[in-house]
Design an enzyme around this catalytic site. Structure first.
Site, short mmCIF file in Angstrom:
data_model
loop_
_atom_site.label_atom_id
_atom_site.label_comp_id
_atom_site.label_asym_id
_atom_site.label_seq_id
_atom_site.Cartn_x
_atom_site.Cartn_y
_atom_site.Cartn_z
N ARG A 1 22.90 43.57 35.70
CA ARG A 1 21.65 42.87 35.46
C ARG A 1 20.77 42.84 36.71
O ARG A 1 19.58 43.12 36.65
CB ARG A 1 21.93 41.42 35.01
CG ARG A 1 22.37 41.27 33.57
CD ARG A 1 23.74 41.83 33.27
NE ARG A 1 24.77 41.22 34.10
CZ ARG A 1 25.95 41.77 34.36
NH1 ARG A 1 26.27 42.97 33.88
NH2 ARG A 1 26.84 41.16 35.12
N CYS B 1 26.19 33.84 31.95
CA CYS B 1 25.67 34.62 33.09
C CYS B 1 24.22 34.21 33.30
O CYS B 1 23.40 34.32 32.37
CB CYS B 1 25.76 36.11 32.81
SG CYS B 1 24.94 37.16 34.06
N THR C 1 21.98 35.54 35.51
CA THR C 1 21.07 36.68 35.67
C THR C 1 20.68 37.24 34.31
O THR C 1 19.56 37.72 34.11
CB THR C 1 21.71 37.77 36.54
OG1 THR C 1 22.27 37.17 37.72
CG2 THR C 1 20.68 38.80 36.96
N THR D 1 22.11 35.03 42.20
CA THR D 1 22.00 36.43 42.59
C THR D 1 20.56 36.75 42.99
O THR D 1 19.61 36.03 42.65
CB THR D 1 22.38 37.36 41.42
OG1 THR D 1 21.42 37.19 40.36
CG2 THR D 1 23.78 37.08 40.91
N LYS E 1 33.46 38.89 42.45
CA LYS E 1 33.47 40.08 41.60
C LYS E 1 34.47 41.13 42.09
O LYS E 1 35.03 41.89 41.28
CB LYS E 1 32.06 40.69 41.51
CG LYS E 1 31.11 39.91 40.61
CD LYS E 1 29.77 40.63 40.47
CE LYS E 1 28.80 39.87 39.59
NZ LYS E 1 29.20 39.85 38.17
N CYS F 1 24.81 30.84 39.44
CA CYS F 1 25.53 32.08 39.20
C CYS F 1 26.95 31.69 38.82
O CYS F 1 27.57 30.87 39.52
CB CYS F 1 25.55 32.97 40.44
SG CYS F 1 26.56 34.46 40.23
#
Length: 276
Positions: free
Chosen positions: A78, A113, A115, A157, A197, A226
């Protein structure tokens, strides 16, 4: 849109259509099936599911929320798309995922999520069931946490910050949004991508220093915008600090109540942690 090969593959393993049928023991009216567009990212989705379970007031299996989860980790990035670093548009992919969840009986859809919120309108246009906004729920939680809230910091993010989704939501609520400077954003980005991540350790003191800096600038709360930061927050005990408002926690609470279930004030203990 024609689904990509990886989208189409799981259709053979679709959940039984009776999952939201009253005859199966679940009332679609009182307790709708929740559809989760997951994999963005994978660990954050697992943390969301854990939060839903541990925040539900339950004495038996049947007291918990029914969910169908599409852990679609190969959805295009994204942030890369928002920043123009990738031509792969995740919007149509997530829209198709939402359609699949609707076909499987979901009464509403959640996307854990932040984003991905940039693509919410596209996702919502693809289905006839509600798509819950993680940004809207987090903003509402912040305002409820601090009545008269005037300024809130946003850790997210680069894509979420560049898209301005939290800035617009906070401004609509009469709240000024503060975001990190370039150096602070680099710390946040590293925690998300190089840490959670990647399955590696996060420099928690550096991340907290960014938050403290924004609080010193006038922020009254810090929004963890986030869901990878939500993973950090759970492990570091930040959910007990009233200055932090966690987006995954806010979405999990909303999911439980929208699904017609009872909500715990605090998460139940993690049984896995009890034996450590």
């Amino acid at each position: 849109m024609s689904p990509s090969p990886d989208d189409a593959a799981p259709q053979d393993a679709a959940p039984d259509d009776t999952a939201s049928d009253p005859a199966s023991g679940t009332s679609a009216g009182e307790h709708p099936l929740v559809g989760v567009v997951g994999g963005v990212g994978p660990l954050a989705t697992v943390s969301f599911l854990d939060a839903v379970v541990r925040l539900t007031e339950a004495e038996r299996d049947q007291d918990h929320v029914d969910l169908v989860v599409l852990q679609h980790a190969t959805i295009p990035d994204r942030t890369a798309h928002i920043l123009g670093a990738s031509a792969e548009d995740p919007g149509p992919v997530m829209a198709e995922d939402a359609r699949r969840l609707e076909r499987w009986g979901a009464g509403f859809v959640v996307v854990p999520c932040n984003t991905a919120h940039h693509y919410t309108a596209q996702i919502a246009a693809a289905v006839d069931v509600p798509v819950v906004s993680i940004v809207g729920e987090t903003t509402a939680a912040a305002v409820a946490r601090r009545p008269g809230l005037r300024a809130a910091a946003v850790l997210a993010t680069e894509g979420t910050v560049a898209a301005g989704v939290y800035q617009r939501a906070l401004e609509a609520a009469g709240v000024r949004a503060l975001v990190p400077d370039a150096a602070g954003q680099a710390v946040v980005t590293s925690a998300i991508y190089d840490g959670v991540k990647a399955g590696a350790a996060v420099d928690l003191p550096a991340l907290l220093a960014v938050a403290e800096g924004l609080l010193a600038q006038g922020a009254e709360v810090v929004l963890l915008g986030c869901t990878e930061l939500s993973v950090v927050a759970e492990g570091a005990g930040l959910l007990d600090d009233p200055r932090f408002v966690d987006s995954l926690d806010a979405l999990a609470r909303s999911t439980i109540t929208r699904a017609g279930h009872r909500l715990r004030e605090r998460r139940a203990p993690d049984p896995a942690a009890a034996g450590r």
